[in-house]
Write a protein that holds these residues in place. Sequence first.
Motif, PDB file in Angstrom:
ATOM      1  N   PRO A  29      -2.640   0.401  -3.646  1.00  0.00           N
ATOM      2  CA  PRO A  29      -3.447  -0.272  -2.625  1.00  0.00           C
ATOM      3  C   PRO A  29      -3.158   0.323  -1.252  1.00  0.00           C
ATOM      4  CG  PRO A  29      -1.788  -1.768  -3.543  1.00  0.00           C
ATOM      5  CD  PRO A  29      -1.631  -0.450  -4.229  1.00  0.00           C
ATOM      6  N   ASP A  30      -4.196   0.525  -0.460  1.00  0.00           N
ATOM      7  CA  ASP A  30      -4.022   1.118   0.866  1.00  0.00           C
ATOM      8  C   ASP A  30      -3.246   0.190   1.795  1.00  0.00           C
ATOM      9  OD1 ASP A  30      -5.382   3.454   0.208  1.00  0.00           O
ATOM     10  OD2 ASP A  30      -7.301   2.613   0.806  1.00  0.00           O
ATOM     11  N   GLN A  31      -3.604  -1.090   1.752  1.00  0.00           N
ATOM     12  CA  GLN A  31      -2.991  -2.063   2.653  1.00  0.00           C
ATOM     13  C   GLN A  31      -2.670  -3.337   1.890  1.00  0.00           C
ATOM     14  OE1 GLN A  31      -6.031  -2.582   5.634  1.00  0.00           O
ATOM     15  NE2 GLN A  31      -5.037  -1.127   7.006  1.00  0.00           N
ATOM     16  N   CYS A  32      -1.711  -4.069   2.400  1.00  0.00           N
ATOM     17  CA  CYS A  32      -1.344  -5.364   1.840  1.00  0.00           C
ATOM     18  C   CYS A  32      -2.515  -6.332   2.005  1.00  0.00           C
ATOM     19  CB  CYS A  32      -0.110  -5.905   2.553  1.00  0.00           C
ATOM     20  SG  CYS A  32       0.340  -7.585   2.083  1.00  0.00           S
ATOM     21  N   PRO A  33      -2.879  -7.070   0.949  1.00  0.00           N
ATOM     22  CA  PRO A  33      -3.975  -8.026   1.077  1.00  0.00           C
ATOM     23  C   PRO A  33      -3.619  -9.226   1.960  1.00  0.00           C
ATOM     24  CG  PRO A  33      -2.975  -8.178  -1.102  1.00  0.00           C
ATOM     25  CD  PRO A  33      -2.342  -7.011  -0.406  1.00  0.00           C
ATOM     26  N   GLU A  34      -2.330  -9.458   2.185  1.00  0.00           N
ATOM     27  CA  GLU A  34      -1.902 -10.602   2.992  1.00  0.00           C
ATOM     28  C   GLU A  34      -1.814 -10.277   4.485  1.00  0.00           C
ATOM     29  OE1 GLU A  34      -1.433 -13.723   1.817  1.00  0.00           O
ATOM     30  OE2 GLU A  34      -2.071 -12.963  -0.143  1.00  0.00           O
ATOM     31  N   CYS A  35      -1.150  -9.149   4.824  1.00  0.00           N
ATOM     32  CA  CYS A  35      -0.905  -8.858   6.241  1.00  0.00           C
ATOM     33  C   CYS A  35      -1.440  -7.509   6.716  1.00  0.00           C
ATOM     34  CB  CYS A  35       0.602  -8.940   6.525  1.00  0.00           C
ATOM     35  SG  CYS A  35       1.547  -7.541   5.873  1.00  0.00           S
ATOM     36  N   GLY A  36      -1.926  -6.670   5.787  1.00  0.00           N
ATOM     37  CA  GLY A  36      -2.457  -5.357   6.171  1.00  0.00           C
ATOM     38  C   GLY A  36      -1.386  -4.289   6.315  1.00  0.00           C
ATOM     39  N   GLY A  37      -0.134  -4.601   5.911  1.00  0.00           N
ATOM     40  CA  GLY A  37       0.971  -3.651   6.028  1.00  0.00           C
ATOM     41  C   GLY A  37       0.942  -2.574   4.956  1.00  0.00           C
ATOM     42  N   GLU A  38       1.828  -1.608   5.094  1.00  0.00           N
ATOM     43  CA  GLU A  38       1.948  -0.488   4.161  1.00  0.00           C
ATOM     44  C   GLU A  38       2.576  -0.949   2.848  1.00  0.00           C
ATOM     45  OE1 GLU A  38       4.125   3.888   3.923  1.00  0.00           O
ATOM     46  OE2 GLU A  38       4.260   2.705   5.746  1.00  0.00           O
ATOM     47  N   MET A  39       2.020  -0.454   1.726  1.00  0.00           N
ATOM     48  CA  MET A  39       2.514  -0.808   0.400  1.00  0.00           C
ATOM     49  C   MET A  39       3.304   0.353  -0.195  1.00  0.00           C
ATOM     50  SD  MET A  39       1.170  -3.877  -0.113  1.00  0.00           S
ATOM     51  CE  MET A  39       1.136  -4.232  -1.859  1.00  0.00           C
ATOM     52  N   ARG A  40       4.290   0.032  -1.076  1.00  0.00           N
ATOM     53  CA  ARG A  40       5.045   1.061  -1.781  1.00  0.00           C
ATOM     54  C   ARG A  40       5.132   0.689  -3.246  1.00  0.00           C
ATOM     55  NH1 ARG A  40      10.243   0.650  -3.667  1.00  0.00           N
ATOM     56  NH2 ARG A  40      11.217  -1.363  -3.366  1.00  0.00           N
ATOM     57  N   ASN A  41       5.210   1.707  -4.101  1.00  0.00           N
ATOM     58  CA  ASN A  41       5.369   1.500  -5.536  1.00  0.00           C
ATOM     59  C   ASN A  41       6.837   1.152  -5.797  1.00  0.00           C
ATOM     60  OD1 ASN A  41       5.670   1.718  -8.346  1.00  0.00           O
ATOM     61  ND2 ASN A  41       4.123   3.318  -8.467  1.00  0.00           N
ATOM     62  N   ARG A  42       7.094  -0.009  -6.360  1.00  0.00           N
ATOM     63  CA  ARG A  42       8.471  -0.470  -6.595  1.00  0.00           C
ATOM     64  C   ARG A  42       9.165   0.306  -7.710  1.00  0.00           C
ATOM     65  NH1 ARG A  42       9.397  -6.538  -7.106  1.00  0.00           N
ATOM     66  NH2 ARG A  42      11.407  -5.934  -6.310  1.00  0.00           N
ATOM     67  N   GLN A  43       8.393   1.033  -8.549  1.00  0.00           N
ATOM     68  CA  GLN A  43       9.000   1.804  -9.634  1.00  0.00           C
ATOM     69  C   GLN A  43       9.540   3.152  -9.155  1.00  0.00           C
ATOM     70  OE1 GLN A  43       5.890   1.872 -12.612  1.00  0.00           O
ATOM     71  NE2 GLN A  43       6.752   0.076 -13.602  1.00  0.00           N
ATOM     72  N   VAL A  44       9.175   3.556  -7.956  1.00  0.00           N
ATOM     73  CA  VAL A  44       9.645   4.821  -7.389  1.00  0.00           C
ATOM     74  C   VAL A  44      10.777   4.511  -6.430  1.00  0.00           C
ATOM     75  CG1 VAL A  44       8.995   6.845  -6.047  1.00  0.00           C
ATOM     76  CG2 VAL A  44       7.357   5.848  -7.637  1.00  0.00           C
ATOM     77  N   PRO A  45      11.979   5.051  -6.704  1.00  0.00           N
ATOM     78  CA  PRO A  45      13.113   4.728  -5.836  1.00  0.00           C
ATOM     79  C   PRO A  45      12.948   5.260  -4.414  1.00  0.00           C
ATOM     80  CG  PRO A  45      13.762   6.254  -7.593  1.00  0.00           C
ATOM     81  CD  PRO A  45      12.318   5.944  -7.771  1.00  0.00           C
ATOM     82  N   LEU A  46      13.450   4.499  -3.445  1.00  0.00           N
ATOM     83  CA  LEU A  46      13.467   4.949  -2.050  1.00  0.00           C
ATOM     84  C   LEU A  46      14.638   5.903  -1.868  1.00  0.00           C
ATOM     85  CD1 LEU A  46      12.902   1.589  -0.167  1.00  0.00           C
ATOM     86  CD2 LEU A  46      11.262   3.420  -0.487  1.00  0.00           C
TER      87      LEU A  46
END
Length: 47
Positions: A29-46
Amino acid sequence: MKDVKVDPNEESPYECFQCGTIVHSAANPDQCPECGGEMRNRQVPLE
């Protein structure tokens, strides 16, 4: 760190950096549906 295989046809959990909302989707998703913030894939480690 081990490599993570991501199946593009499988739904992944995405988390918003700003508010923490979690969305399950097959596409990033390009933006969070709640606040419009940046999203990240939780399966990919930071790094």
